[in-house]
Motif scaffolding. Structure first.
Motif, short mmCIF file in Angstrom:
data_model
loop_
_atom_site.label_atom_id
_atom_site.label_comp_id
_atom_site.label_asym_id
_atom_site.label_seq_id
_atom_site.Cartn_x
_atom_site.Cartn_y
_atom_site.Cartn_z
N CYS A 121 0.80 -1.41 -0.01
CA CYS A 121 0.13 -0.15 0.18
C CYS A 121 0.98 1.15 -0.09
O CYS A 121 1.94 1.38 0.74
CB CYS A 121 -0.78 0.03 1.34
N PRO A 122 0.43 2.32 -0.98
CA PRO A 122 1.32 3.49 -0.78
C PRO A 122 0.90 4.22 0.53
O PRO A 122 -0.30 3.95 0.95
CB PRO A 122 0.99 4.20 -2.05
N PRO A 123 1.72 5.35 0.86
CA PRO A 123 1.06 5.94 2.21
C PRO A 123 0.08 6.68 1.87
O PRO A 123 -0.59 7.26 2.71
CB PRO A 123 2.55 6.71 2.58
N SER A 124 -0.04 7.33 0.70
CA SER A 124 -1.29 8.40 0.22
C SER A 124 -1.49 8.26 -1.39
O SER A 124 -0.54 7.89 -2.04
CB SER A 124 -0.95 9.58 0.84
N ILE A 125 -2.62 8.77 -1.99
CA ILE A 125 -2.78 8.81 -3.24
C ILE A 125 -1.79 9.90 -3.66
O ILE A 125 -1.24 9.77 -4.79
CB ILE A 125 -4.13 9.21 -3.69
N ASP A 126 -1.61 11.09 -3.04
CA ASP A 126 -0.72 12.00 -3.30
C ASP A 126 0.73 11.42 -3.59
O ASP A 126 1.47 12.09 -4.57
CB ASP A 126 -0.70 13.26 -2.37
N GLU A 127 1.23 10.79 -2.45
CA GLU A 127 2.39 9.95 -2.60
C GLU A 127 2.67 9.24 -4.13
O GLU A 127 3.63 9.21 -4.77
CB GLU A 127 2.84 9.28 -1.60
#
Length: 184
Positions: A121-127
């Motif tokens: 999982c990425p830390p956030s969509i922005d990242e």
């Protein structure tokens, strides 16, 4: 044990898989998937993917050659050959799958307790956006498609046995190594 790795594009799934292959070259081998997309950059047929035509892919579907397959985008197919599992297990190694989220859910459903499914999982969509843009090999339109798909895929992480949040690479490797220790 068979390990199934899934993640939205740009989350670091391939980095995680390559970590295991480098750390344990005699234990694991990557299952090579089929795709109808053309090779990118330095990709080699038979190493990253088996690059085949849509006609050949459809013939393999009719021949029941795939354990699972998916049309990921319009006219773009990916699939896992049954022969890949047999080839790797005959060599005395554990199978690693690096597949899209739908494919991973299907593989887990089919393989059951023989497999552990791991969602990166990425830390956030922005990242995730920053990583995709930083690659420099993806059009802005495709980045938007991948981000839209990532939102849906992240909702599916509840179907996976384990989740590794790739916010710090060293920490993510530690989480992954701990999971492997439990299941191997």
């Amino acid at each position: 044990m068979i390990y199934i790795f899934c993640a939205p594009s740009g989350s670091g799934k391939s980095t995680m898989v390559n970590h295991l292959l480098t750390k344990h070259p005699n234990l694991f081998e990557l299952s090579v998937s089929c795709t109808t997309r053309p090779p990118r950059g330095k990709e080699v047929h038979g190493r990253e993917y088996y690059f085949i035509s849509i006609d050949e892919f459809q013939q393999r579907i009719q021949n029941d050659d795939f354990i699972e397959y998916e049309q990921v985008y319009e006219g773009l197919y990916y699939g896992t050959l049954k022969d890949e599992i047999a080839r790797i297990e005959a060599a005395g190694k554990q199978v690693l799958f690096d597949v899209d989220v739908k494919g991973g859910i299907n593989l887990k459903r089919i393989l059951g307790d023989r497999a552990v499914s791991i969602f990166i999982c990425p830390p956030s969509i922005d990242e995730l956006r920053r990583r995709l843009e930083g690659r420099g090999d993806t059009s802005p339109e495709m980045i938007e498609k991948r981000l839209a798909k990532a939102s849906t895929e992240m909702e599916d992480m509840k179907y996976f046995d384990r989740v590794v949040v790739n916010d710090d690479l060293h920490h993510a490797f530690e989480q992954l190594d701990a999971i492997i220790e439990v299941y191997s």
